[in-house]
Design a protein around this motif. Sequence first.
Motif, PDB file in Angstrom:
ATOM      1  N   PHE A  18      25.369 -14.283  -8.320  1.00  0.00           N
ATOM      2  CA  PHE A  18      24.601 -13.180  -8.897  1.00  0.00           C
ATOM      3  C   PHE A  18      23.496 -13.662  -9.838  1.00  0.00           C
ATOM      4  O   PHE A  18      23.224 -13.034 -10.855  1.00  0.00           O
ATOM      5  N   GLU A  19      22.842 -14.770  -9.482  1.00  0.00           N
ATOM      6  CA  GLU A  19      21.722 -15.271 -10.286  1.00  0.00           C
ATOM      7  C   GLU A  19      20.402 -14.904  -9.615  1.00  0.00           C
ATOM      8  O   GLU A  19      20.344 -14.751  -8.399  1.00  0.00           O
ATOM      9  N   GLU A  20      19.383 -14.758 -10.425  1.00  0.00           N
ATOM     10  CA  GLU A  20      18.020 -14.476  -9.967  1.00  0.00           C
ATOM     11  C   GLU A  20      17.070 -15.352 -10.754  1.00  0.00           C
ATOM     12  O   GLU A  20      17.165 -15.367 -11.979  1.00  0.00           O
ATOM     13  N   PRO A  21      16.177 -16.049 -10.117  1.00  0.00           N
ATOM     14  CA  PRO A  21      16.121 -16.315  -8.676  1.00  0.00           C
ATOM     15  C   PRO A  21      17.292 -17.212  -8.261  1.00  0.00           C
ATOM     16  O   PRO A  21      18.051 -17.682  -9.109  1.00  0.00           O
ATOM     17  N   ARG A  22      17.413 -17.455  -6.984  1.00  0.00           N
ATOM     18  CA  ARG A  22      18.491 -18.297  -6.461  1.00  0.00           C
ATOM     19  C   ARG A  22      18.367 -19.701  -7.013  1.00  0.00           C
ATOM     20  O   ARG A  22      17.316 -20.331  -6.902  1.00  0.00           O
ATOM     21  N   ALA A  23      19.420 -20.215  -7.631  1.00  0.00           N
ATOM     22  CA  ALA A  23      19.446 -21.573  -8.186  1.00  0.00           C
ATOM     23  C   ALA A  23      20.274 -22.468  -7.274  1.00  0.00           C
ATOM     24  O   ALA A  23      21.424 -22.163  -6.972  1.00  0.00           O
ATOM     25  N   MET A  24      19.679 -23.565  -6.836  1.00  0.00           N
ATOM     26  CA  MET A  24      20.383 -24.547  -6.010  1.00  0.00           C
ATOM     27  C   MET A  24      20.403 -25.872  -6.778  1.00  0.00           C
ATOM     28  O   MET A  24      19.521 -26.139  -7.601  1.00  0.00           O
ATOM     29  N   ILE A  58      12.916 -22.847 -16.217  1.00  0.00           N
ATOM     30  CA  ILE A  58      12.922 -21.799 -15.202  1.00  0.00           C
ATOM     31  C   ILE A  58      13.674 -20.618 -15.798  1.00  0.00           C
ATOM     32  O   ILE A  58      14.770 -20.777 -16.350  1.00  0.00           O
ATOM     33  N   ASP A  59      13.095 -19.446 -15.707  1.00  0.00           N
ATOM     34  CA  ASP A  59      13.746 -18.247 -16.219  1.00  0.00           C
ATOM     35  C   ASP A  59      14.750 -17.729 -15.192  1.00  0.00           C
ATOM     36  O   ASP A  59      14.362 -17.254 -14.124  1.00  0.00           O
ATOM     37  N   PHE A  60      16.024 -17.855 -15.528  1.00  0.00           N
ATOM     38  CA  PHE A  60      17.088 -17.359 -14.669  1.00  0.00           C
ATOM     39  C   PHE A  60      17.800 -16.206 -15.351  1.00  0.00           C
ATOM     40  O   PHE A  60      17.868 -16.135 -16.574  1.00  0.00           O
ATOM     41  N   GLU A  61      18.354 -15.327 -14.527  1.00  0.00           N
ATOM     42  CA  GLU A  61      19.286 -14.304 -14.982  1.00  0.00           C
ATOM     43  C   GLU A  61      20.575 -14.495 -14.194  1.00  0.00           C
ATOM     44  O   GLU A  61      20.547 -14.761 -12.996  1.00  0.00           O
ATOM     45  N   ILE A  62      21.687 -14.368 -14.884  1.00  0.00           N
ATOM     46  CA  ILE A  62      22.999 -14.381 -14.241  1.00  0.00           C
ATOM     47  C   ILE A  62      23.693 -13.087 -14.659  1.00  0.00           C
ATOM     48  O   ILE A  62      23.744 -12.769 -15.856  1.00  0.00           O
ATOM     49  N   LEU A  63      24.183 -12.364 -13.671  1.00  0.00           N
ATOM     50  CA  LEU A  63      24.815 -11.062 -13.916  1.00  0.00           C
ATOM     51  C   LEU A  63      23.899 -10.141 -14.711  1.00  0.00           C
ATOM     52  O   LEU A  63      24.336  -9.400 -15.589  1.00  0.00           O
ATOM     53  N   GLY A  64      22.589 -10.252 -14.418  1.00  0.00           N
ATOM     54  CA  GLY A  64      21.609  -9.395 -15.079  1.00  0.00           C
ATOM     55  C   GLY A  64      21.251  -9.806 -16.494  1.00  0.00           C
ATOM     56  O   GLY A  64      20.483  -9.116 -17.160  1.00  0.00           O
TER      57      GLY A  64
END
Length: 134
Positions: free
Chosen positions: A101-107, A35-41
Amino acid sequence: MGSKRKLCQEFARILKGEGSITPEGVCLVQRFRNIDFEILGRETQSPLVNPQFFTFEGLDRCGNALNLGETVLLEEEVNPLLTELRKRDILVTSIHNHWLFEEPRAMYMHFESVEPPLDFARKVRAAFKKALCI
């Protein structure tokens, strides 16, 4: 230890992950979601963000063990997986976030059972296949 190693490898095969036995005798299976996540951009593929971990330990004379699992989920995957695990009598013990501040929301979801490890592995695999298509 050979039969436990063989059981651990079958547990890993069912869960489609890499299995090993820790120095404490716990069978640990790891895999990581793509899954492609971004944290703090910033883009991240950190194993801290995309994990799926499964363990069993304490195999008793009846073949039952303590089985534990954790997986990262997208927000919209939480309820479908929760439903599928519960249908299979696996106890969901926690749903929470790890990051801000992650995108998308990670649970992250934690779950557990006491039963034969291969039964747990098959149930988890079936729930994941039904709820997450993986």
